[in-house]
Design a protein around this motif. Structure first.
Motif, PDB file in Angstrom:
ATOM      1  N   ILE A   9      21.499  42.526  16.555  1.00  0.00           N
ATOM      2  CA  ILE A   9      22.421  43.076  17.556  1.00  0.00           C
ATOM      3  C   ILE A   9      23.214  44.216  16.921  1.00  0.00           C
ATOM      4  O   ILE A   9      23.684  44.100  15.790  1.00  0.00           O
ATOM      5  CB  ILE A   9      23.388  41.987  18.075  1.00  0.00           C
ATOM      6  CG1 ILE A   9      22.589  40.841  18.708  1.00  0.00           C
ATOM      7  CG2 ILE A   9      24.364  42.582  19.076  1.00  0.00           C
ATOM      8  CD1 ILE A   9      21.802  41.215  19.940  1.00  0.00           C
ATOM      9  N   TYR A  10      23.386  45.320  17.684  1.00  0.00           N
ATOM     10  CA  TYR A  10      24.140  46.455  17.157  1.00  0.00           C
ATOM     11  C   TYR A  10      24.992  47.082  18.264  1.00  0.00           C
ATOM     12  O   TYR A  10      24.696  46.953  19.465  1.00  0.00           O
ATOM     13  CB  TYR A  10      23.205  47.509  16.563  1.00  0.00           C
ATOM     14  CG  TYR A  10      22.232  48.107  17.557  1.00  0.00           C
ATOM     15  CD1 TYR A  10      22.546  49.239  18.309  1.00  0.00           C
ATOM     16  CD2 TYR A  10      20.970  47.533  17.734  1.00  0.00           C
ATOM     17  CE1 TYR A  10      21.656  49.781  19.205  1.00  0.00           C
ATOM     18  CE2 TYR A  10      20.078  48.076  18.630  1.00  0.00           C
ATOM     19  CZ  TYR A  10      20.414  49.196  19.365  1.00  0.00           C
ATOM     20  OH  TYR A  10      19.518  49.724  20.263  1.00  0.00           O
ATOM     21  N   SER A  11      26.046  47.743  17.841  1.00  0.00           N
ATOM     22  CA  SER A  11      26.924  48.440  18.785  1.00  0.00           C
ATOM     23  C   SER A  11      27.637  49.581  18.072  1.00  0.00           C
ATOM     24  O   SER A  11      28.056  49.444  16.919  1.00  0.00           O
ATOM     25  CB  SER A  11      27.955  47.482  19.387  1.00  0.00           C
ATOM     26  OG  SER A  11      28.884  48.187  20.177  1.00  0.00           O
ATOM     27  N   LYS A  12      27.758  50.670  18.768  1.00  0.00           N
ATOM     28  CA  LYS A  12      28.527  51.807  18.272  1.00  0.00           C
ATOM     29  C   LYS A  12      29.439  52.295  19.401  1.00  0.00           C
ATOM     30  O   LYS A  12      29.009  52.416  20.550  1.00  0.00           O
ATOM     31  CB  LYS A  12      27.610  52.952  17.831  1.00  0.00           C
ATOM     32  CG  LYS A  12      28.379  54.190  17.384  1.00  0.00           C
ATOM     33  CD  LYS A  12      27.462  55.369  17.142  1.00  0.00           C
ATOM     34  CE  LYS A  12      28.275  56.619  16.821  1.00  0.00           C
ATOM     35  NZ  LYS A  12      27.414  57.826  16.663  1.00  0.00           N
ATOM     36  N   VAL A  13      30.686  52.573  19.070  1.00  0.00           N
ATOM     37  CA  VAL A  13      31.624  53.151  20.034  1.00  0.00           C
ATOM     38  C   VAL A  13      32.380  54.287  19.360  1.00  0.00           C
ATOM     39  O   VAL A  13      32.586  54.288  18.142  1.00  0.00           O
ATOM     40  CB  VAL A  13      32.613  52.101  20.579  1.00  0.00           C
ATOM     41  CG1 VAL A  13      31.883  51.050  21.403  1.00  0.00           C
ATOM     42  CG2 VAL A  13      33.380  51.447  19.455  1.00  0.00           C
ATOM     43  N   SER A  14      32.779  55.244  20.157  1.00  0.00           N
ATOM     44  CA  SER A  14      33.524  56.402  19.667  1.00  0.00           C
ATOM     45  C   SER A  14      34.739  56.620  20.549  1.00  0.00           C
ATOM     46  O   SER A  14      34.659  56.467  21.770  1.00  0.00           O
ATOM     47  CB  SER A  14      32.647  57.649  19.677  1.00  0.00           C
ATOM     48  OG  SER A  14      31.513  57.484  18.870  1.00  0.00           O
TER      49      SER A  14
END
Length: 217
Positions: A111-116
């Protein structure tokens, strides 16, 4: 003058030798020829065709998903919303509902997540979390977390306020054992608007292995 020794005429001796030779050789030669003929019938015929070996079929049933950021940042519970049916977003053997990536097949998932975030404020506290809804524990479980304050340094008066330094991002990833019906979602404690580019905000995962019964001791 001495007389020649008595014996069969030359023609008669030669005829007998020829007859004996044919009798002695006819059996073995015939047998050998027949054996070669039989063996040649058993042998596969020569061919110039190349036998094609098909590669092993790759398992195409493993679930995966890749969700892109949405213009709608978070809901009332700070759960990030995603695009799941447009752009480069895709789900396969996984579902999506209310910001949650739904597990349809139990197993081990990456599972992966990126937020900016746009951090134009002088100081901004930022917290990025990945959560799991599951019936196995009766309450949501926090899987991953990243938190830190983001304070800008003094900038020159002519500094472009939209410079790259005003942006802050976080990337989280891990491997987890998930059950059918689990929901994976992202929470932000900041109400600030994220970057409008969907590629800067992601949620995804893919199965790396099916769940196997654990050996009993």
């Amino acid at each position: 003058m001495a007389e020649a020794c008595n014996g069969p005429p030359p023609q008669t001796f030669s005829h007998r030798l020829s007859h004996l030779t044919s009798q002695n050789l006819s059996g073995p030669i015939s047998s050998s020829l027949q054996g070669d003929k039989m063996q040649s019938q058993d042998r596969p015929k020569a061919t110039n065709e190349i036998t094609m070996i098909r590669p092993q079929t790759v398992d195409q049933e493993r679930p995966f998903a890749h969700l892109m950021g949405s213009n709608r940042t978070v809901d009332k519970d700070n759960v990030v919303q995603w695009l799941n049916n447009s752009g480069d977003s895709i789900t396969y053997n996984m579902g999506y509902r209310n910001g949650r990536l739904l597990v349809e097949k139990e197993g081990y998932y990456y599972i992966y997540s990126k937020v900016s975030l746009d951090a134009e404020e002088e100081c901004l506290y930022f917290q990025h979390e990945v959560w799991r809804d599951t019936t196995a524990y009766g309450k949501p479980i926090q899987l991953l977390k990243s938190k830190r304050p983001r304070c800008l340094t003094d900038r020159p008066a002519n500094r472009n306020p939209s410079a790259v330094d005003d942006y802050w991002n976080s990337f989280l990833a891990g491997i987890f054992e998930l059950n059918k019906g689990d929901g994976i979602y992202v929470k932000l404690d900041s109400k600030e608007k994220r970057l409008p580019d969907p590629a800067d905000n992601l949620l995804g995962g893919f199965m790396i292995s099916e769940k196997h019964p654990r050996p009993t001791q």
